[in-house]
Design a protein around this motif. Structure first.
Motif, PDB file in Angstrom:
ATOM      1  N   HIS A  73       7.881  13.910  -6.724  1.00 49.46           N
ATOM      2  CA  HIS A  73       8.694  14.775  -6.346  1.00 49.46           C
ATOM      3  C   HIS A  73      10.165  14.542  -6.404  1.00 49.46           C
ATOM      4  CE1 HIS A  73       8.420  19.213  -5.020  1.00 49.46           C
ATOM      5  NE2 HIS A  73       9.499  18.917  -4.092  1.00 49.46           N
ATOM      6  N   TRP A  74      10.365  13.234  -5.899  1.00 52.54           N
ATOM      7  CA  TRP A  74      11.791  12.998  -5.934  1.00 52.54           C
ATOM      8  C   TRP A  74      12.325  12.889  -7.529  1.00 52.54           C
ATOM      9  CZ3 TRP A  74      10.812   8.223  -2.573  1.00 52.54           C
ATOM     10  CH2 TRP A  74      10.336   8.592  -1.181  1.00 52.54           C
ATOM     11  N   TYR A  75      11.469  12.244  -8.499  1.00 49.09           N
ATOM     12  CA  TYR A  75      11.839  12.050  -9.876  1.00 49.09           C
ATOM     13  C   TYR A  75      12.159  13.465 -10.589  1.00 49.09           C
ATOM     14  CZ  TYR A  75      11.398   8.892 -13.599  1.00 49.09           C
ATOM     15  OH  TYR A  75      11.651   8.241 -14.958  1.00 49.09           O
ATOM     16  N   LEU A  76      11.183  14.346 -10.004  1.00 50.16           N
ATOM     17  CA  LEU A  76      11.258  15.700 -10.595  1.00 50.16           C
ATOM     18  C   LEU A  76      12.743  16.287 -10.168  1.00 50.16           C
ATOM     19  CD1 LEU A  76      10.020  17.909 -12.386  1.00 50.16           C
ATOM     20  CD2 LEU A  76       9.099  18.712 -10.434  1.00 50.16           C
ATOM     21  N   ASN A  77      13.059  16.289  -9.037  1.00 51.69           N
ATOM     22  CA  ASN A  77      14.494  16.946  -8.540  1.00 51.69           C
ATOM     23  C   ASN A  77      15.479  16.027  -9.131  1.00 51.69           C
ATOM     24  OD1 ASN A  77      12.941  18.310  -6.536  1.00 51.69           O
ATOM     25  ND2 ASN A  77      13.222  16.866  -4.919  1.00 51.69           N
ATOM     26  N   THR A  78      15.518  14.840  -9.388  1.00 53.10           N
ATOM     27  CA  THR A  78      16.385  14.105  -9.987  1.00 53.10           C
ATOM     28  C   THR A  78      16.575  14.566 -11.599  1.00 53.10           C
ATOM     29  OG1 THR A  78      16.102  12.251  -8.525  1.00 53.10           O
ATOM     30  CG2 THR A  78      17.487  11.820 -10.392  1.00 53.10           C
ATOM     31  N   LEU A  79      15.652  14.769 -12.096  1.00 49.03           N
ATOM     32  CA  LEU A  79      15.484  15.040 -13.477  1.00 49.03           C
ATOM     33  C   LEU A  79      16.092  16.543 -13.548  1.00 49.03           C
ATOM     34  CD1 LEU A  79      14.478  14.302 -16.226  1.00 49.03           C
ATOM     35  CD2 LEU A  79      12.506  15.557 -15.853  1.00 49.03           C
ATOM     36  N   LEU A 255      10.528   2.230 -12.784  1.00 57.75           N
ATOM     37  CA  LEU A 255      10.272   3.632 -13.642  1.00 57.75           C
ATOM     38  C   LEU A 255      11.550   4.496 -13.758  1.00 57.75           C
ATOM     39  CD1 LEU A 255       7.162   4.655 -11.738  1.00 57.75           C
ATOM     40  CD2 LEU A 255       7.249   3.753 -14.139  1.00 57.75           C
ATOM     41  N   VAL A 256      12.497   4.203 -12.890  1.00 57.01           N
ATOM     42  CA  VAL A 256      13.937   4.697 -12.905  1.00 57.01           C
ATOM     43  C   VAL A 256      14.392   4.654 -14.504  1.00 57.01           C
ATOM     44  CG1 VAL A 256      16.286   4.807 -12.234  1.00 57.01           C
ATOM     45  CG2 VAL A 256      14.491   5.137 -10.611  1.00 57.01           C
TER      46      VAL A 256
END
Length: 282
Positions: A73-79, A255-256
């Motif tokens: 979810h954090w990854y999707l928010n940042t994207l 992964l970042v």
């Protein structure tokens, strides 16, 4: 005499080679250490060892990352934030830079000078004002509020960047389109923009990577766990004495880097063209 020159040349070559090897080790060792830490079973960094990849290979930390945290979810928010900031910055700054470069209007120099002066101040000086404005707009703890901060803050510098590039593009290109019946907007979109493609790609890359690992403004604006970005979420994995998730942090940090690698590989040619300044000279 020739032997002496050959000896000096050989010594110089060996010295430069040694310097390059040392620099390569200093750069690659932390990366290798992080990659190695993400593939071990233990949580503590002390289990990694001095020599990378000396421990048994395991995907436990990646499994924990997606099952015990909201990393996806954090990854999707940042994207979402990075993509929206890229779209807004490219659209607004391209038009603004072209207007400043090609057209005259009252107070043009004053506006440009003001934008330059505003860019000299660190962004954290206006943090209180930004917080109050977002509070008035009901934009606290929202991703669109964060996008608003990033896109608005990038306008002065990126507009100057695009203006400088458009100044190097020949005006004859747009004037030829005017002769063929094109409006200024049509000439800009169909003729000038393709010419400025390397600089626009450079602007898109910097606009995407800028908010990707920023910590200060997301920490100020976002509160709930489902709204967190990668920087805030990953830092909380190792923040505090009780948190011992350094290897899981290494897996998340690795992964970042995936979007950065893809973007820079795809846009490497345009990036180099932009840095080389390939705009048409008048």
């Amino acid at each position: 005499m020739n032997n002496k020159k050959s000896s000096c040349r050989a010594i110089t070559t060996m010295f430069l080679t040694a310097i390059l090897i040392i620099q390569a080790i200093l750069i690659l060792y932390p990366i290798a250490f992080t990659v190695s830490a993400s593939f071990i079973k233990d949580n503590s960094l002390s289990a990694v060892g001095t020599v990378p990849f000396s421990r048994p290979f395991s995907l436990v930390q990646y499994h924990r990352l997606f099952t015990e945290t909201n990393y996806g979810h954090w990854y999707l928010n940042t994207l979402k934030v990075a993509c929206m900031n890229t779209i807004i910055s490219v659209f607004v700054c391209s038009f603004t830079g072209y207007i400043f470069s090609r057209f005259w209007f009252p107070f043009k120099k004053t506006v440009m000078a003001s934008m330059l002066v505003l860019q000299m101040f660190p962004s954290f000086i206006g943090m209180i004002a930004i917080y109050v404005i977002l509070w008035k707009l009901n934009a606290l703890n929202t991703l669109w509020g964060l996008v608003l901060v990033y896109s608005a803050g990038s306008i002065p510098f990126n507009s100057w960047l695009m203006k400088g590039y458009f100044d190097t593009v020949s005006k004859d290109i747009a004037e030829a389109a005017y002769i063929d019946g094109a409006t200024p907007f049509t000439a800009f979109v169909r003729v000038v923009i393709p010419t400025a493609r390397p600089e626009i790609i450079f602007l898109a890359l910097t606009s995407f990577t800028g908010p990707w690992m920023d910590y200060i403004f997301p920490r100020l604006i976002l509160r709930s766990d489902e709204k967190k970005t990668l920087a805030v979420g990953l830092f909380e994995l190792i923040n505090g004495r009780s948190n011992d998730n350094f290897t899981m942090f290494a897996a998340g940090a690795l992964l970042v880097a995936v979007p950065f690698i893809i973007l820079f590989v795809k846009g490497q040619k345009s990036l180099l063209m932009s840095l080389a300044g390939t705009g048409g000279k008048e």
